[in-house]
Design an enzyme around this catalytic site. Structure first.
Site, PDB file in Angstrom:
ATOM      1  N   ASP A  38       0.817  -1.216   0.000  1.00 21.46           N
ATOM      2  CA  ASP A  38       0.000   0.000   0.000  1.00 21.46           C
ATOM      3  C   ASP A  38       0.848   1.262   0.000  1.00 21.46           C
ATOM      4  OD1 ASP A  38      -2.580  -0.747  -0.338  1.00 21.46           O
ATOM      5  OD2 ASP A  38      -3.250  -0.277   1.683  1.00 21.46           O
ATOM      6  N   ASP A  46     -10.364  -7.354  10.923  1.00 25.35           N
ATOM      7  CA  ASP A  46     -10.299  -8.797  11.101  1.00 25.35           C
ATOM      8  C   ASP A  46     -11.406  -9.299  12.023  1.00 25.35           C
ATOM      9  OD1 ASP A  46      -9.260  -7.511  13.281  1.00 25.35           O
ATOM     10  OD2 ASP A  46      -7.258  -8.363  13.114  1.00 25.35           O
TER      11      ASP A  46
END
Length: 791
Positions: free
Chosen positions: A132, A441
């Protein structure tokens, strides 16, 4: 040959359930007795304090009940990989990184190599690296890893080495080699491969230091052409480059096929949300769907490595089980942390979570998704809902389509990683990892299961010592029969917690460290996260995401090995725990001294439980006192926070002494009257300062003396005004103090720089100059590093 109906894993119940249930019912009886006492012994005065403590106790009881649900019937699974069929399904492996300065490229390369060396058919493995940060340095590290893999993979196969992360294997005492009759050549191969690994590491590190890839290296792969023009990490087009072709186009030193390895950096544009790690994994999900489309997806953080080359075989024991496979959405492996101190100084080993609580979730359809070390069924991750008649089919599509070239696949993948590729689709809502939360998550795991917070800790650490300083008892006297209920609950809860950790191969000191970190997190990161969440849902601010630095500072490592706590940077996170620890120490010592001087046993009877509570908090806060007053190393931290915390405690004592003092009548009443003050709660102005401090991140302007490493504490401010300790004097004119401070500030203004606004309240910083003098009372804050999300 194994029967097709043979179970591939078996389940066993944890022992000692009868003993645990006896403890459960006894403790539950104690909780109900406590509530009965609270309801039938409501005092005539101080009812607000009584109510707050009672609410905290109620929440502790709720949390205890929820925790016991994870301990009621824990189960353990045992896999049987020897029963697996020969033809196993393909797997796509995803690794995410975002910043080459915080997540060193050499670390990323080591992670990739450990995964690429799985003992699995390489023609069914495809690896995807998401960067990223769009960094050429990270791409260079992945390229170097792809070259070294041609020697590393044959070496691992030949000698069956463990672990298969080269950094851990070559420089750890835990490595192992299976003798296959090749011991005569092992040492020679070992030395050769280790030398090549060190050369790879040196090339990656030198490139990171120079911030530039050598021209000779750039000419070896077309992917470096993407950086012919400068790439802005926050504003650049999609980059997709195949480093290893898994169709046999690339082969290792023994001439055997290599797995697929693809580098991906999705498009970033200002004004387009990228949704952090969740967005990166969803982009890899789409890229892998057109390149390999394996039915299973494994994701691993870039700072981790696989310590078992048979991991995928153990996973397939669940997904191929003839009875339970169709019911499984993902398999979560526990995390093992290397390099922990013997007593786990920061409670980072998460022993309770991975060794106890995750096993307790098995009876509730399995554990939550922990963000790494999990293998998902692609269909379930992409939104498919469970039906009893679902029977999975393994897609045997080759890594690269026969009619397509890799360049064409790269072009397709780039179109799937643009800023607009998710517009009008269900990504982040019903497909892939969920958006809208930095802990994607846990959010995703709960979403898959469907298709703790901290204010009580603050109340219990703050109210009892303040009440004790004012002679107010919040608990039964030691001579009261109800005292035994509170004593039983306190002793039983801590004894069970200690025993549980000892059974998990912990130590007594590890338990103290775990308790300390529970308290620190509860009144710091957890508390601020609550404020952040409330502000987000009120539409005032947005949650941020801070990448954890993986850079290693040698001096910090030495202190860590000696189990000396590291506070790194001055941060508002440390103010609440430091203040509470000093407050409890002050109240404990002051009350003890006064009791000794008075020599009245009834006073001890009156305040026994509050003394015990403050004494215990003071005991587990010893590292905070040490960092605040005793240590002199350059990153001990705590000096500025301690200054503000001491001023807070002094202010409390100052206000207390303004009250009337009486020494007549019953000793317990005399104690209360003697210590009673006009008030100990903060004024409206002080409360407003705390809100601005915690919510708006107001900060004194700071000029660092020199640049520090990524994990070292920022140097102290060179400004004399921030170093000076301000005393509190009765009757002193605050206007004069403010005027003098403004004059000193005006003379130094040219040497000081304003802080960056990291929240959408930048306009409020125009009044920061007038508020800096107030903020000094609670410690100065470093804005250069930002506020960490956890300690």
């Amino acid at each position: 040959m194994t029967s097709p109906t043979s179970r591939l894993f078996t389940t066993h119940q944890a022992p000692g359930r009868a003993l645990f249930r006896l403890y459960f019912f006894m403790f539950a009886t104690g909780i109900f007795s406590l509530f009965y006492y609270r309801l039938t012994h409501i005092p005539a005065d101080h009812r607000l304090l009584w109510l707050l403590v009672s609410l905290a106790e109620f929440w502790f009881a709720v949390m205890w009940l929820l925790q016991q649900s994870l301990r009621w019937n824990p189960t353990y699974h045992v896999t049987h990989p020897e029963r697996l069929p020969e033809n196993l399904p393909p797997v796509d492996v995803m690794v995410c990184t975002a910043d080459p300065d915080r997540e060193p490229p050499a670390l990323v390369a080591n992670t990739l190599l450990s995964l690429m060396a799985y003992d699995y058919d390489v023609s069914k493995l495809a690896f995807y690296l998401s960067d990223d940060g769009g960094s050429e340095l990270t791409f260079h590290a992945a390229y170097q890893a792809s070259i070294f893999a041609s020697d590393w993979l044959p070496f691992c196969r030949k000698y069956n080495v463990e672990p298969r992360a080269p950094q851990a294997f070559f420089f750890s005492s835990e490595n192992s080699v299976v003798d296959r009759g090749c011991r005569g050549t092992f040492q020679q191969d070992y030395s050769s491969v280790k030398e090549k690994f060190q050369e790879m590491q040196d090339r990656i590190r030198s490139t990171l230091e120079d911030r530039k890839v050598p021209e000779e290296t750039r000419r070896r792969h077309k992917g470096f052409n993407e950086w012919n023009t400068k790439v802005n990490p926050r504003d650049h087009p999609s980059i997709v480059e195949v480093l290893l072709r898994g169709d046999g186009g690339d082969r290792d030193a023994e001439g055997k096929p290599m797995p697929t390895l693809v580098y991906v950096s999705r498009e970033k544009r200002p004004g387009h949300p990228h949704n952090f790690k969740g967005g990166a994994l969803n982009a890899l999900n789409r890229v892998s769907a057109v390149m390999s489309n394996a039915p299973f997806i494994l994701n691993v953080d870039c700072d981790m490595y696989s310590n078992n080359s048979q991991t995928l075989h153990h996973t397939m024991c669940f997904f191929l089980d003839p009875k339970e496979s169709h019911r499984l959405a993902f398999v979560q492996f526990p995390q093992c942390f290397a390099g922990l101190t013997p007593n786990d100084l920061y409670a980072n080993g998460l022993i309770r979570i991975f060794d106890i609580e995750l096993h307790g979730m098995n009876i509730y359809n399995g554990p939550v998704y922990c963000g790494t070390g999990a293998i998902h069924r692609r269909e379930s991750l992409n939104g498919r809902k469970f039906t009893p008649n679902f029977r999975p089919k393994w897609d045997q599509k080759p890594v690269c389509g026969e009619q397509e070239k890799w360049s064409e696949l790269e072009a397709k993948a780039k179109a799937l990683t643009t800023c607009t590729s998710e517009h009008g689709k269900l990504w982040g809502k019903e497909m892939g990892l969920m958006y809208g939360c930095p802990v994607e998550d846990l959010f995703t795991g709960l979403a898959l299961h469907s298709r703790a917070w901290s204010l009580p800790i603050l109340c219990y650490a703050l109210l009892p010592p303040l009440a004790m300083a004012n002679g107010v008892s919040l608990f039964p006297k030691a001579s009261d029969p109800w005292f035994k209920v509170f004593a039983f609950l306190g002793i039983a809860s801590h004894a069970y917690s200690l025993g549980e950790l000892l059974l998990a191969k912990g130590t007594v000191k590890m338990w103290l460290n775990d308790t300390r970190m529970w308290m620190i997190r509860g009144v710091s990161s957890f508390l601020i996260s609550i404020l952040d969440t409330i502000l987000k849902y009120l539409g005032i601010s947005e949650s941020g995401f801070e990448i954890t630095s993986k850079v290693i500072d040698e001096e910090a490592v030495d202190r860590y090995k000696d189990e000396v706590m590291e506070f790194a940077v001055a941060s508002p996170m440390f103010v609440p725990p430091t203040t509470l620890s000093l407050l409890n120490l002050y109240c404990f010592l002051r009350s003890t001294v006064l009791m000794i001087v008075q020599g009245e046993p009834s006073v001890l009877d009156h305040m026994a439980l509050q003394l015990i509570l403050s004494g215990f908090i003071s005991l587990i806060s010893l590292p905070l006192y040490e960092a605040s007053f005793l240590r002199r190393d350059k990153v001990s931290g705590g000096e500025e926070e301690a200054r503000g915390s001491v001023l807070t405690v002094v202010r409390i004592d100052h206000r207390r002494k303004q009250g009337k003092q009486k020494n007549e009548g019953d000793p317990a009443i005399a104690w209360e009257e003697k210590t009673k003050g006009v008030g100990i709660l903060p004024s409206k102005r002080q409360a407003a300062i705390w809100v601005g401090f915690l919510v708006f991140d107001w900060t004194p302007h700071r000029t660092p003396e020199k640049k520090t490493s990524a994990i070292a504490r920022a140097t102290r401010c060179s400004s004399a005004s921030l170093r000076r300790s301000y005393s509190i004097r009765e009757g002193e004119d605050n206007a004069v103090l403010l005027q003098n401070w403004k004059e000193r500030r005006r003379r130094r203004r040219q040497d000081m720089e304003p802080p960056a606004a990291t929240v959408p309240f930048s306009k409020l910083f125009t009044c920061a100059d007038g508020l800096d003098w107030v903020l000094m009372g609670i410690g100065s804050i470093d804005k250069e590093k930002g506020v960490p999300v956890s300690l």
